[in-house]
Enzyme design. Structure first.
Site, PDB file in Angstrom:
ATOM      1  N   ASP A  84       0.829  -1.210   0.000  1.00 50.70           N
ATOM      2  CA  ASP A  84       0.000   0.000   0.000  1.00 50.70           C
ATOM      3  C   ASP A  84       0.861   1.257   0.000  1.00 50.70           C
ATOM      4  OD1 ASP A  84      -1.951   1.914   0.385  1.00 50.70           O
ATOM      5  OD2 ASP A  84      -2.965   0.826   1.996  1.00 50.70           O
ATOM      6  N   ASP A 145     -10.144   3.743  -1.343  1.00 51.01           N
ATOM      7  CA  ASP A 145     -10.887   2.762  -0.563  1.00 51.01           C
ATOM      8  C   ASP A 145     -12.393   2.859  -0.808  1.00 51.01           C
ATOM      9  OD1 ASP A 145      -8.473   2.069   0.497  1.00 51.01           O
ATOM     10  OD2 ASP A 145      -8.822   2.940   2.467  1.00 51.01           O
TER      11      ASP A 145
END
Length: 275
Positions: A84, A145
């Site tokens: 990430d 997200d």
């Protein structure tokens, strides 16, 4: 139903020892034992890291220890890595440096000799679908997200994810996890969610507390016919072939020569489709 990976996201990391090796924190005292436990049940273990000094939640990232962390993950028996960019944006803030950072970990994972699925999570920046495979990636996020509401899910699935080059075997567009079971959408909206992800050949990752899966969520998440369309061997990413106002017709070519068809009514009133 075929779900194979149990993935730990951010929050497992402790500190590095004097040898530079990253240790897990007290909540995950023995990662090798955990991997063995998961493997003994016919499943695989996924883990999380970041190319930055810190992860999204402020835990230790892989910056400066990329090859060492890859070896550690392989020794533990990890089968999947989500990498990430979050917080690594301080070190890698343009297309060239981001690609280089993802290549570095991809090469390090390959060098371990262990088969580890490599998930690039850099939110679809810098046209990731055009270079994700080249840096060793097997899937790459096309969005930020997802949240458990229809507006977020539909914008990602209908609008953002289709903008990327079509995915296929060895490299998949990842519109983020499934929200089914979290309770923020209606059953019809969750049905749209799963159908849209399946037609998009998207990775199917449950993102709810599986211990509290209700009957409706279980029926959706274990629908073998829909999962088969998602996991079809041809790996074709479906697309909209007709858009008329709020109504969309999507098709997805299948390995047996057939075609999956999905009808989506994005409006608030019933609609009639003529094929």
């Amino acid at each position: 139903a075929g779900y194979r990976y149990v993935n730990i996201d951010d929050g497992w990391q402790g500190e590095r020892g004097a040898d530079g090796e990253l240790r897990p924190n007290a909540k995950f005292p023995d990662m090798k034992a955990l991997a063995d436990y998961v493997h003994a049940r016919g499943l695989k273990l996924g883990i999380y890291s970041s190319p930055g000094l810190k992860t999204c939640a402020g835990y230790t990232g892989s910056y400066g220890h990329v090859a060492q962390d890859a070896r550690t993950f392989a020794r533990w028996g990890v089968d999947y890595l989500k990498y990430d960019l979050c917080s690594g944006e301080w070190q890698y803030d343009n297309a060239d440096t981001v690609r280089r950072s993802y290549y570095e970990m991809g090469a390090a994972l390959k060098a371990t000799g262990r088969a580890i699925v490599y998930s690039l999570c850099e939110y679809g920046r810098f046209d990731v679908a055009s270079w994700g495979r080249a840096v060793g990636g097997h899937l790459w996020r096309t969005t930020g997200d997802i949240t458990d509401d229809y507006a977020s899910m539909s914008e990602i699935g209908f609008v953002r994810n289709p903008r990327f080059a079509p995915a296929g075997p060895g490299g998949w567009n990842d519109p983020d996890m499934l929200e089914i079971g979290n309770g923020g959408m209606s059953e019809d909206e969750y049905r749209t969610h799963l159908t849209l992800w399946a037609m998009s050949a998207a990775p199917l990752m449950m993102g709810h507390d599986v211990r509290r899966t209700g009957p409706a969520a279980l029926a959706l998440l274990s629908n073998r016919a829909v999962i088969a369309i998602d996991q079809d061997a041809a790996g074709v990413q479906g697309k909209a072939v007709r858009v008329a106002g709020k109504q969309e017709v999507w098709t997805k070519r299948l390995a047996d020569g057939g075609v999956a068809i999905a009808l989506f009514n994005r409006g608030e009133q019933p609609a009639r489709f003529a094929m």
